[in-house]
Design a protein around this motif. Sequence first.
Motif, PDB file in Angstrom:
ATOM      1  N   ALA B  83      37.178  42.305  49.766  1.00  0.00           N
ATOM      2  CA  ALA B  83      35.809  42.701  49.439  1.00  0.00           C
ATOM      3  C   ALA B  83      35.855  43.978  48.625  1.00  0.00           C
ATOM      4  O   ALA B  83      36.513  44.944  48.995  1.00  0.00           O
ATOM      5  N   LYS B  84      35.187  43.938  47.498  1.00  0.00           N
ATOM      6  CA  LYS B  84      35.134  45.136  46.672  1.00  0.00           C
ATOM      7  C   LYS B  84      33.666  45.518  46.628  1.00  0.00           C
ATOM      8  O   LYS B  84      32.846  44.810  46.052  1.00  0.00           O
ATOM      9  N   ASP B  85      33.331  46.592  47.292  1.00  0.00           N
ATOM     10  CA  ASP B  85      31.925  46.952  47.393  1.00  0.00           C
ATOM     11  C   ASP B  85      31.696  48.225  46.612  1.00  0.00           C
ATOM     12  O   ASP B  85      32.012  49.318  47.065  1.00  0.00           O
ATOM     13  N   ASP B  86      31.188  48.061  45.442  1.00  0.00           N
ATOM     14  CA  ASP B  86      30.951  49.207  44.595  1.00  0.00           C
ATOM     15  C   ASP B  86      29.445  49.389  44.465  1.00  0.00           C
ATOM     16  O   ASP B  86      28.737  48.433  44.204  1.00  0.00           O
ATOM     17  N   PRO B  87      28.966  50.600  44.647  1.00  0.00           N
ATOM     18  CA  PRO B  87      27.514  50.810  44.530  1.00  0.00           C
ATOM     19  C   PRO B  87      26.982  50.327  43.180  1.00  0.00           C
ATOM     20  O   PRO B  87      25.840  49.897  43.079  1.00  0.00           O
ATOM     21  N   ASN B  88      27.826  50.405  42.166  1.00  0.00           N
ATOM     22  CA  ASN B  88      27.381  49.962  40.852  1.00  0.00           C
ATOM     23  C   ASN B  88      27.368  48.456  40.717  1.00  0.00           C
ATOM     24  O   ASN B  88      26.518  47.892  40.046  1.00  0.00           O
ATOM     25  N   PHE B  89      28.350  47.826  41.340  1.00  0.00           N
ATOM     26  CA  PHE B  89      28.551  46.413  41.036  1.00  0.00           C
ATOM     27  C   PHE B  89      28.093  45.504  42.170  1.00  0.00           C
ATOM     28  O   PHE B  89      28.021  44.300  41.999  1.00  0.00           O
ATOM     29  N   GLY B  90      27.823  46.060  43.343  1.00  0.00           N
ATOM     30  CA  GLY B  90      27.499  45.212  44.470  1.00  0.00           C
ATOM     31  C   GLY B  90      28.766  44.665  45.096  1.00  0.00           C
ATOM     32  O   GLY B  90      29.868  44.947  44.647  1.00  0.00           O
ATOM     33  N   ALA B  91      28.584  43.898  46.171  1.00  0.00           N
ATOM     34  CA  ALA B  91      29.739  43.371  46.890  1.00  0.00           C
ATOM     35  C   ALA B  91      30.283  42.153  46.160  1.00  0.00           C
ATOM     36  O   ALA B  91      29.549  41.225  45.848  1.00  0.00           O
ATOM     37  N   VAL B  92      31.549  42.177  45.871  1.00  0.00           N
ATOM     38  CA  VAL B  92      32.187  41.020  45.252  1.00  0.00           C
ATOM     39  C   VAL B  92      33.527  40.803  45.939  1.00  0.00           C
ATOM     40  O   VAL B  92      34.054  41.699  46.590  1.00  0.00           O
ATOM     41  N   GLU B  93      34.028  39.585  45.775  1.00  0.00           N
ATOM     42  CA  GLU B  93      35.348  39.300  46.319  1.00  0.00           C
ATOM     43  C   GLU B  93      36.334  39.246  45.175  1.00  0.00           C
ATOM     44  O   GLU B  93      36.128  38.520  44.200  1.00  0.00           O
ATOM     45  N   VAL B  94      37.397  40.004  45.302  1.00  0.00           N
ATOM     46  CA  VAL B  94      38.385  40.032  44.223  1.00  0.00           C
ATOM     47  C   VAL B  94      39.774  39.778  44.798  1.00  0.00           C
ATOM     48  O   VAL B  94      40.000  39.910  45.999  1.00  0.00           O
ATOM     49  N   TYR B  95      40.678  39.387  43.916  1.00  0.00           N
ATOM     50  CA  TYR B  95      42.082  39.228  44.279  1.00  0.00           C
ATOM     51  C   TYR B  95      42.902  40.259  43.523  1.00  0.00           C
ATOM     52  O   TYR B  95      42.743  40.426  42.315  1.00  0.00           O
ATOM     53  N   HIS B  96      43.763  40.942  44.260  1.00  0.00           N
ATOM     54  CA  HIS B  96      44.775  41.790  43.642  1.00  0.00           C
ATOM     55  C   HIS B  96      46.118  41.101  43.813  1.00  0.00           C
ATOM     56  O   HIS B  96      46.304  40.315  44.737  1.00  0.00           O
ATOM     57  N   HIS B  97      47.040  41.385  42.931  1.00  0.00           N
ATOM     58  CA  HIS B  97      48.434  40.936  43.010  1.00  0.00           C
ATOM     59  C   HIS B  97      48.608  39.432  42.825  1.00  0.00           C
ATOM     60  O   HIS B  97      49.402  39.001  42.025  1.00  0.00           O
ATOM     61  N   ALA B  98      47.875  38.617  43.620  1.00  0.00           N
ATOM     62  CA  ALA B  98      48.081  37.180  43.502  1.00  0.00           C
ATOM     63  C   ALA B  98      46.850  36.451  43.995  1.00  0.00           C
ATOM     64  O   ALA B  98      46.089  36.960  44.811  1.00  0.00           O
ATOM     65  N   ALA B  99      46.656  35.261  43.470  1.00  0.00           N
ATOM     66  CA  ALA B  99      45.561  34.411  43.923  1.00  0.00           C
ATOM     67  C   ALA B  99      46.064  32.975  43.897  1.00  0.00           C
ATOM     68  O   ALA B  99      46.999  32.652  43.172  1.00  0.00           O
ATOM     69  N   GLU B 100      45.440  32.157  44.732  1.00  0.00           N
ATOM     70  CA  GLU B 100      45.846  30.761  44.743  1.00  0.00           C
ATOM     71  C   GLU B 100      44.619  29.894  44.952  1.00  0.00           C
ATOM     72  O   GLU B 100      43.703  30.254  45.682  1.00  0.00           O
TER      73      GLU B 100
END
Lengths: 209, 623
Positions: B83-100
């Motif tokens: 979960a990446k919760d940035d006051p500017n961007f709102g809550a989003v789900e992101v992948y670091h390093h790897a995703a599948e």
Amino acid sequence: MRRRDFIRLAALFLAPLTLAAGIGGAHAQGVDVEGILRDPDAPMAGNLDGDVTIVAFFDYNCPFCKKATPDLVRVVKEDGRIRVVYKDWPILTEASVYGAQLALAAKYQGKYDAVHDALMAIPGRKIPKEQMLEVVKGSGVDMDRLNLDLALHGPQIATLLKRNNAQAESIGLQGTPAYLVGPLLASTLDYASFKRAIAEARRRQATGE
Amino acid sequence: MMMRMLLRIAVPVLAAVSTLAGPAAASKPLKADEAFRLEATRAADGTLALRWQIAPGTYLYRDSLKAARAGTPVALATSPGEAKDDPNFGAVEVYHHAAEATVGGLPAQGEIKVSYQGCAEAGICYPVVERVVDLASLKIETAGSEFAGAGATLARLSPAPLSSPPSAGVPAGAQGSPPMAIAPKTITQMPAAAGLPEDAAPDRASALFGGNLAVLLVAFLGFGLLLAFTPCVFPMLPILSGILAGAGERPGPARGFALSAAYGLAIAVAYGVLGIAAGWSGANLQAALQTQWALGAMAVVFLLLALSMFGLFELALPSGLARRLPQGRGGSLSGAAALGFASALVVGPCVTPPLAAAMLYAAQTGDAARGGAALFMLGLGMGAPLILVGTFGARILPRSGPWLVRIKQVCGVLFVGVAAVLATRLMPAPAGLALWGALAVGVGVFLGGLDRSRPGHPPVLRLAKAAGLVALIYGGTLLIGAAGGAGDPLRPLSFLAAGAHTAPAPAQEVRVSTPAALDAALAQADGRPMLVSFTAGWCTVCKSNERVMDDPAIRSQLAGLPRIAADVTAYGEGERALMSRFAVVGPPTLFLVDGAGQELPGSRITGAVTAQDIENLVAKARL
């Protein structure tokens, strides 16, 4: 924060490697410098006779663009000698294209800034078309006129978007936002780093580097 | 020469570590293609698995992962992201390093279009990337796609724009005119510095130091583990196996563990002491330990160790001390610790970039405890794999016997090699070459290169003889090269060809070792930028850097750039003042200064340089 600015500005110093070959360079290859700086169809803001031009490539669903916009607006207002050229470059979502078309159509009634600011003020990265339209309606534009301009100038707007894309690619931009500050190129900047970049651009222009 | 090659291999790994260290950020912008790498595999049941490798400093949005077959969306199964919760961007789900993502129910043939989008932490969002995956061959091609605006036609608010917004299901360009013919969107080269993901590195580093102590310690343990897999640690392996072999008959796992743990802990303690001392003094202690006296002493120690390995004498602790330890073999425990302590300092130069960050931090804040703890963990990380080898490696070693003598001899040769590496830093290059030549000849003789072959000799002996002869010839060549004034072990006879070359452009390099001399040199520059490089006679990486800069192509580029070499070999008052003036942690450090003697921001490189780095510096200097 100071350290971050420092690094950001350090990044700027590399930029003329591209732009020396592009803007103002004798060996420009496929870079339409004039088109980037003075496209008659591209909306402009700030002081049109300003001594430094900031060209902003952005997307209405780009979170970093939205984060940087208030700082850009503030710097332009405070400085008073900056000309801003807006390059709508919708590359992130389909709705981005829609938003760009609305904003550019509003230009024909002199309301580009209002629509641009309204769209940039919606936080987030996945704003659907409906929400964009709602916000545009609330920005004080004449929607009938907007509709008419979309119909009348649609092809012109489409050509402009195409041209913006070609310009962005010709100078090797990789994503949004991208700001050309005089001869410098940067991605997301904040208030302080905009100011530093502008100062550096003035210095270079003065010394003819 | 082995060491130098190993050092070169170590560089990429160190570079990866040092991006976190900040000062070493010779940053390159990433292209979207480099940031996100897609791979496809198919399981036995036909399930297609898409895997993305996500470069550090960039991330993919979970909801941007999409697939379509023949224009129809295909459901992707993805795992929850961070979960990446940035006051500017709102809550989003992101992948670091790897995703599948996985897709089931696909035919054996055909193709599927995959699209994904992400950003770099430094503040740039990449366009949507589209790829076509061939379901049979699993080859991934760039989709002949247009930029997001290309396929869309104009927004139409009519017929009733005000009352009814376009329905959700209808894309902006679904009605009306044909798609605009915009050139296919390719992610083009990024020659300049738009979005450097590394931009975030200094912030990350300072956050690391400023933040939670546990996080700091774990991070440094991780760095240490990374470093353990660089060749920096290679010289430690023979030392450790020498200790294990020296323990007499085959040591059991417990004994092996005890010995290697003593060794590993001593490494950690050595670094910890370094960190604490750095915190207190703020001085470049590592450089102090690299002085000629320290290096000479270490060379002698290793030579003695080697002689012991060759059986000239037995290393033993005073009997009084040995008796107090269990099993009567305990002498090697403290020996192991002593050697570990020494080894840590020996491999020091190899790990300069990450150490530099930690030491700079410790020195700046004066927080000795924190700096010491961080570096202790670094050493612990470096020692951990050695402990594993010592524990389990010991079990798979063959039983005691003639092999022990052989191992000891091999260790002896390696110790002599380490001594030679240390000693060559103290002498001119040709003398170092001669030393290596002598060593190679010695090895050749011991391998039986000059023994007479007999009909009954087994192939192994003949192989050894062949290797011995090669070593003899190589050693002889090195000696000839040294006599001819050569210094490069890989090109000992290059001096023969030197006459054919045109005379090299005179290097405009001024060597300084005091701030006053530096100022004098700067005054000669007439306000032009100059390249300042901190170097030292004991710094091996500096030597390889010099070789990079000595390349004819690079040399011609550098011709117009005045250079100042700040020589900190001696490390006295003037050298210290020079280093603190530019906040240099240690050589090699290169940067540009303007006419006023101010460092040009962003021009600093710590550690090994590449030809590309030099080109960038030269380009920057011309601005």
